[in-house]
Motif scaffolding. Structure first.
Motif, mmCIF file in Angstrom:
data_model
loop_
_atom_site.group_PDB
_atom_site.id
_atom_site.type_symbol
_atom_site.label_atom_id
_atom_site.label_comp_id
_atom_site.label_asym_id
_atom_site.label_seq_id
_atom_site.Cartn_x
_atom_site.Cartn_y
_atom_site.Cartn_z
ATOM 1 N N LEU A 153 -43.217 -70.194 -1.178
ATOM 2 C CA LEU A 153 -42.462 -70.795 -2.270
ATOM 3 C C LEU A 153 -43.183 -70.555 -3.587
ATOM 4 N N VAL A 154 -42.519 -69.773 -4.469
ATOM 5 C CA VAL A 154 -43.078 -69.478 -5.785
ATOM 6 C C VAL A 154 -41.985 -69.679 -6.825
ATOM 7 N N GLY A 155 -42.381 -69.632 -8.089
ATOM 8 C CA GLY A 155 -41.444 -69.839 -9.176
ATOM 9 C C GLY A 155 -40.530 -68.654 -9.411
ATOM 10 N N GLY A 156 -39.583 -68.830 -10.327
ATOM 11 C CA GLY A 156 -38.582 -67.804 -10.575
ATOM 12 C C GLY A 156 -39.166 -66.486 -11.035
ATOM 13 N N LEU A 157 -40.127 -66.498 -11.950
ATOM 14 C CA LEU A 157 -40.706 -65.262 -12.447
ATOM 15 C C LEU A 157 -41.573 -64.579 -11.407
ATOM 16 N N GLU A 158 -42.207 -65.361 -10.544
ATOM 17 C CA GLU A 158 -43.064 -64.785 -9.499
ATOM 18 C C GLU A 158 -42.255 -64.066 -8.421
ATOM 19 N N ARG A 159 -40.949 -64.209 -8.438
ATOM 20 C CA ARG A 159 -40.091 -63.488 -7.503
ATOM 21 C C ARG A 159 -39.645 -62.127 -8.045
ATOM 22 N N LEU A 160 -40.137 -61.770 -9.251
ATOM 23 C CA LEU A 160 -39.595 -60.597 -9.938
ATOM 24 C C LEU A 160 -40.585 -59.478 -10.256
ATOM 25 N N PRO A 161 -41.843 -59.498 -9.827
ATOM 26 C CA PRO A 161 -42.755 -58.426 -10.282
ATOM 27 C C PRO A 161 -42.299 -57.026 -9.887
ATOM 28 N N HIS A 162 -41.705 -56.868 -8.705
ATOM 29 C CA HIS A 162 -41.235 -55.536 -8.294
ATOM 30 C C HIS A 162 -40.028 -55.102 -9.111
ATOM 31 N N VAL A 163 -39.220 -56.067 -9.545
ATOM 32 C CA VAL A 163 -38.072 -55.747 -10.396
ATOM 33 C C VAL A 163 -38.566 -55.316 -11.774
ATOM 34 N N GLU A 164 -39.566 -56.015 -12.308
ATOM 35 C CA GLU A 164 -40.123 -55.662 -13.611
ATOM 36 C C GLU A 164 -40.740 -54.269 -13.586
ATOM 37 N N GLU A 165 -41.401 -53.919 -12.487
ATOM 38 C CA GLU A 165 -42.059 -52.618 -12.404
ATOM 39 C C GLU A 165 -41.072 -51.483 -12.181
ATOM 40 N N LEU A 166 -40.123 -51.670 -11.274
ATOM 41 C CA LEU A 166 -39.287 -50.570 -10.807
ATOM 42 C C LEU A 166 -37.950 -50.464 -11.528
ATOM 43 N N LEU A 167 -37.508 -51.539 -12.180
ATOM 44 C CA LEU A 167 -36.237 -51.546 -12.898
ATOM 45 C C LEU A 167 -35.112 -50.929 -12.062
ATOM 46 N N PRO A 168 -34.786 -51.553 -10.940
ATOM 47 C CA PRO A 168 -33.712 -51.021 -10.100
ATOM 48 C C PRO A 168 -32.362 -51.149 -10.798
ATOM 49 N N ASP A 169 -31.351 -50.502 -10.212
ATOM 50 C CA ASP A 169 -29.996 -50.658 -10.744
ATOM 51 C C ASP A 169 -29.554 -52.119 -10.692
ATOM 52 N N ILE A 170 -29.831 -52.771 -9.551
ATOM 53 C CA ILE A 170 -29.366 -54.128 -9.272
ATOM 54 C C ILE A 170 -30.503 -54.893 -8.619
ATOM 55 N N CYS A 171 -30.592 -56.186 -8.874
ATOM 56 C CA CYS A 171 -31.423 -57.075 -8.064
ATOM 57 C C CYS A 171 -30.626 -58.335 -7.773
ATOM 58 N N THR A 172 -30.981 -59.003 -6.701
ATOM 59 C CA THR A 172 -30.221 -60.187 -6.317
ATOM 60 C C THR A 172 -30.732 -61.432 -7.037
ATOM 61 N N LEU A 173 -29.853 -62.407 -7.171
ATOM 62 C CA LEU A 173 -30.187 -63.720 -7.710
ATOM 63 C C LEU A 173 -29.481 -64.741 -6.826
ATOM 64 N N ASP A 174 -30.250 -65.416 -5.974
ATOM 65 C CA ASP A 174 -29.682 -66.388 -5.029
ATOM 66 C C ASP A 174 -29.388 -67.681 -5.762
ATOM 67 N N CYS A 175 -28.107 -68.039 -5.862
ATOM 68 C CA CYS A 175 -27.654 -68.988 -6.871
ATOM 69 C C CYS A 175 -27.675 -70.454 -6.455
ATOM 70 N N GLY A 176 -28.614 -70.850 -5.604
ATOM 71 C CA GLY A 176 -28.756 -72.261 -5.299
ATOM 72 C C GLY A 176 -29.597 -72.489 -4.068
ATOM 73 N N SER A 177 -29.942 -73.741 -3.848
ATOM 74 C CA SER A 177 -30.736 -74.133 -2.685
ATOM 75 C C SER A 177 -29.820 -74.369 -1.494
ATOM 76 N N LEU A 178 -30.414 -74.297 -0.280
ATOM 77 C CA LEU A 178 -29.593 -74.350 0.931
ATOM 78 C C LEU A 178 -30.440 -74.788 2.114
ATOM 79 N N ASN A 179 -29.873 -75.647 2.978
ATOM 80 C CA ASN A 179 -30.454 -75.858 4.304
ATOM 81 C C ASN A 179 -30.248 -74.576 5.090
ATOM 82 N N PHE A 180 -31.321 -73.822 5.328
ATOM 83 C CA PHE A 180 -31.190 -72.481 5.879
ATOM 84 C C PHE A 180 -31.364 -72.529 7.385
ATOM 85 N N GLY A 181 -30.262 -72.700 8.089
ATOM 86 C CA GLY A 181 -30.310 -72.781 9.538
ATOM 87 C C GLY A 181 -30.763 -74.142 10.016
ATOM 88 N N ASP A 182 -30.861 -74.263 11.344
ATOM 89 C CA ASP A 182 -31.317 -75.517 11.927
ATOM 90 C C ASP A 182 -32.812 -75.703 11.691
#
Length: 297
Positions: free
Chosen positions: A109-138
């Protein structure tokens, strides 16, 4: 009903789930992931969605060096495909159900900016943004993506000129993504991925999908997928409602009952469904124009 006559097919190559031991075809190393991306593109995929894994263990990873190797290998192949890098890693919180203040193994678990270093370096066409919290499975595993984290992440992705794919796991997340749009943190046209059948988010129910599609802002580009055996029926569902599609080993390991799939075979099956519905598959250049992607060197 508005059938999409030019369908963007995304192939989600490997994901972060515990699938490596369940199929020999799930790519693990950067070389394997890049090779699978090329295979998917040659089979007809317009976009490849990339996670990376620890090459030794197969566990999910977010090391920028691994992303760099995958992207470089795909570019060196000369294959024309739109690259979509996940930026969802770093949101896992596993708590002790008896003492929720205690984090258990599996937490990353890290902050929003800490999830982006590879995006900042590589500048892909698209990156995902998961738009909310969720109970992920059982169990006691949560995916954490708060409004503050999302605003921070969306603002940085916007500054980088990368197109965010808005991962929507339930209707409240779609509501918040539209809020980001109203605040000017997303460029037009917004790109939505409606993720169905992930416990405990939106179920893979056609009525639920239709309801979510009706909530989309005017002019939005969107796609949808569902897990497991619903993957291919969902290709048809999405196309018939005017959307784009996603297939791949991140979401489903089987081509048919008892037959393990490859990413290339799943894309080929999706292409067949799209064409049988009277549509065609969008080329990478068509997708770039429709999505307003910035040209890359």
């Amino acid at each position: 009903m508005t059938v999409n006559d030019s369908v963007i097919i995304t192939c989600a190559l490997t994901g972060a789930g515990d699938t490596v031991g369940r199929s020999p075809h799930v790519p693990v190393t950067p070389e394997q992931i890049a090779r699978s991306a090329v295979e998917a593109a040659e089979a007809g995929a317009t976009v490849v969605h990339v996670h990376v894994r620890d090459p030794e263990t197969g566990a999910p990873a977010r090391d920028p060096r691994l992303y760099r190797e995958v992207v470089e290998r795909v570019k060196e192949s000369g294959t024309d495909v739109v690259v979509n890098l996940t930026a969802g890693m770093g949101g896992d919180l596993v708590v002790d159900p008896e003492d929720p203040r205690t984090q258990l193994p599996g937490t990353d678990l890290v902050g929003g900016l800490e999830r982006l270093p590879h995006v900042e370096e590589l500048l892909p066409d698209i990156c995902t943004l998961d738009c909310g919290s969720l109970n992920f499975g059982d169990g006691s595993n949560l995916y954490v993506s708060t409004p503050d984290m999302l605003r921070t992440g969306a603002r940085r992705v916007q500054e980088l000129g990368v197109r965010p794919e808005l991962e929507i796991f339930d209707t409240g997340q779609l509501w918040f993504a539209k809020q980001l749009l109203s605040e000017g943190l997303l460029e037009e046209p917004p790109l939505f991925q409606l993720c169905m059948g992930i416990p405990w988010g939106a179920p893979a129910d056609p009525g639920v999908l239709q309801s979510m599609v009706s909530m989309l802002p005017d002019g939005a580009e969107w796609a949808s997928f569902a897990l497991g055996r619903m993957q291919m029926p969902w290709v048809a569902q999405a196309v018939l409602l005017g959307g784009n599609v996603r297939v791949g080993l991140e979401d489903n390991l089987y081509l048919s009952k008892g037959v393990k799939a490859t990413n290339g075979a799943l894309v080929e099956r999706a292409v067949q469904i799209v064409e049988l519905l009277g549509s065609k598959v969008a080329t990478p250049d068509e997708a770039r124009r429709r999505l307003g992607l910035k040209p890359r060197p």
